[in-house]
Design a protein around this motif. Structure first.
Motif, PDB file in Angstrom:
ATOM      1  N   MET A 192       0.826  -1.197   0.000  1.00 36.87           N
ATOM      2  CA  MET A 192       0.000   0.000   0.000  1.00 36.87           C
ATOM      3  C   MET A 192       0.870   1.260   0.000  1.00 36.87           C
ATOM      4  O   MET A 192       2.052   1.220   0.360  1.00 36.87           O
ATOM      5  N   PRO A 193       0.303   2.418  -0.392  1.00 35.21           N
ATOM      6  CA  PRO A 193       1.093   3.654  -0.461  1.00 35.21           C
ATOM      7  C   PRO A 193       1.719   4.070   0.864  1.00 35.21           C
ATOM      8  O   PRO A 193       2.767   4.721   0.875  1.00 35.21           O
ATOM      9  N   ASP A 194       1.104   3.699   1.994  1.00 37.72           N
ATOM     10  CA  ASP A 194       1.660   4.071   3.292  1.00 37.72           C
ATOM     11  C   ASP A 194       2.714   3.082   3.778  1.00 37.72           C
ATOM     12  O   ASP A 194       3.227   3.203   4.900  1.00 37.72           O
ATOM     13  N   LEU A 239      -3.524  -2.822  -6.828  1.00 40.98           N
ATOM     14  CA  LEU A 239      -3.851  -1.588  -6.136  1.00 40.98           C
ATOM     15  C   LEU A 239      -4.420  -0.578  -7.125  1.00 40.98           C
ATOM     16  O   LEU A 239      -3.818  -0.297  -8.166  1.00 40.98           O
ATOM     17  N   ASP A 242      -7.537   4.815  -6.337  1.00 39.04           N
ATOM     18  CA  ASP A 242      -8.264   5.359  -5.199  1.00 39.04           C
ATOM     19  C   ASP A 242      -7.864   4.693  -3.879  1.00 39.04           C
ATOM     20  O   ASP A 242      -8.465   4.957  -2.835  1.00 39.04           O
ATOM     21  N   GLY A 243      -6.839   3.832  -3.914  1.00 36.13           N
ATOM     22  CA  GLY A 243      -6.342   3.198  -2.705  1.00 36.13           C
ATOM     23  C   GLY A 243      -7.003   1.885  -2.371  1.00 36.13           C
ATOM     24  O   GLY A 243      -6.597   1.220  -1.410  1.00 36.13           O
ATOM     25  N   ARG A 244      -8.020   1.473  -3.138  1.00 36.61           N
ATOM     26  CA  ARG A 244      -8.638   0.180  -2.908  1.00 36.61           C
ATOM     27  C   ARG A 244      -7.893  -0.900  -3.688  1.00 36.61           C
ATOM     28  O   ARG A 244      -7.135  -0.614  -4.609  1.00 36.61           O
TER      29      ARG A 244
END
Length: 364
Positions: A192-194, A239, A242-244
């Motif tokens: 994920m981006p984080d 991924l 929109d992060g989903r």
């Protein structure tokens, strides 16, 4: 946003043939020999490292070749310490590969190794547990996360919940402070981006892992979410912008029963699920995917009867069938290229290993 130059087929059919009057998007490349269940990773703008696999030689291959997707040139650059199939591979640089797990031709060999494509040397890693059907993810800080799979650690049914963290600088590993809450194999892992990693689905020792878990490498904390819709294995995860996470295909149960619904989106903060408009009722299992922009392209895999398929699908904001590959394939690789597009290598159909590759170019 780039898109794939695949002609769309009408009617949501099997995508097994080309659209009449349109040029095929697939450029065929002849390989020196057949290859299936291999490892593949991009190591340059248009080059792909191909590792091991089954190559019709009576034993799992240890060879590492580089395929130039533009010219079709095929060059052997290194040998692994053992023949491997269905292993996990990361390119830590254009010349250094991390290889982990899979089936091995030498039972006394190490679980992992570091392959240097410049020197042609492959160095066994320090001892860790053998794994198959696991995931290997490079974290944002460069460390490597190995998760789940069928392992030799002694868990029920040999299905592992453990997480290993490898440091490429020291080449040492350790267990994470806590394991996954559910043992799983044939699952997916999405970075994920984080910097967190989300694991979805797979099989437990006795059934489906109908759940998702989010691992935070900074704190090594894990959050858990269960839903029957997540009970799938051999699926593909991508991924979205929109992060989903888009989950597509796979099977439910230990038989080749397609996952239903065939495609869903998973939100993680907070956990939530929704279907994907326009997705077919059935998508194949073990179908390699490649993400182009916000679209996930699935190619080939196994149908409900366990047969290789030539179908191609584009899933995302607009889901549709695409022109099918010239030949049915399963256990092949699909590798995105930074130069644009992707390359499909090898695989098998009806028990025959394939000695061809396909180059598909992305267009603006």
């Amino acid at each position: 946003m780039p898109t794939i130059a695949l002609a769309a087929c009408g009617g949501g059919g099997s995508a097994s043939g080309e659209v009449p009057g349109r040029q095929s998007p697939y450029l065929s490349l002849q390989l020196p020999g057949p290859i299936s269940q291999h490892g593949a990773v991009a190591i340059g703008a248009s080059r792909v490292a191909l590792l091991g696999g089954s190559r019709n030689v009576g034993v799992l291959s240890s060879s590492i070749h580089v395929l130039d997707a533009n010219s079709g040139a095929w060059t052997e650059v290194s040998q692994m310490t053992t023949g491997r199939a269905d292993m996990r591979v990361l390119a830590l640089s254009p010349t250094l590969l991390f290889v982990h797990g899979g089936a091995r031709s030498l039972t006394g060999s190490r679980a992992a190794e570091w392959a240097d494509l410049t020197t042609g040397l492959s160095t066994p890693a320090v001892v860790s547990h053998l794994r198959q059907h696991h995931t290997v993810t490079q974290l944002l800080d460069g460390r490597i996360l190995v998760a789940g799979g069928l392992s030799t650690e002694g868990y029920a049914g040999n299905v592992s919940p453990s997480l290993e963290i490898w440091d490429p600088m020291t080449r040492l590993w350790r267990y994470a402070m806590r394991p996954l809450q559910q043992a799983r194999q044939a699952h997916t892992a999405t970075l994920m981006p984080d910097g967190s990693v989300v694991f979805v689905g797979g099989y437990t020792a006795s059934g489906m892992a109908a759940s998702a878990e989010r691992f935070d490498p900074a704190t090594e904390a894990i959050s858990f979410f269960a839903s029957p819709l997540l009970g799938r294995a051999g699926h593909t995860a991508a991924l979205q912008q929109d992060g989903r996470i888009l989950l597509a295909g796979g099977e439910q149960g230990f038989q080749a029963v397609p996952s239903s619904p065939s495609a869903i989106r998973l939100g993680t903060l907070p956990w939530q699920l929704e279907g994907v408009d326009g997705s077919p009722n059935e998508l194949p299992t073990q179908a390699p995917g490649v993400q182009i922009g916000n679209q996930l392209i699935l190619l080939g895999g196994l149908d409900r009867q366990g047969r290789a398929t030539s179908a191609a699908w584009s899933l995302g904001a607009a889901s549709r069938a695409l022109a099918g590959m010239p030949q049915a394939r399963s256990w092949h690789s699909v590798t995105p290229l930074s130069a644009g597009g992707f390359v499909v290598v090898g695989g098998e159909a009806d028990g025959t290993l394939l000695a061809t590759a396909l180059r598909v170019q992305a267009v603006a």
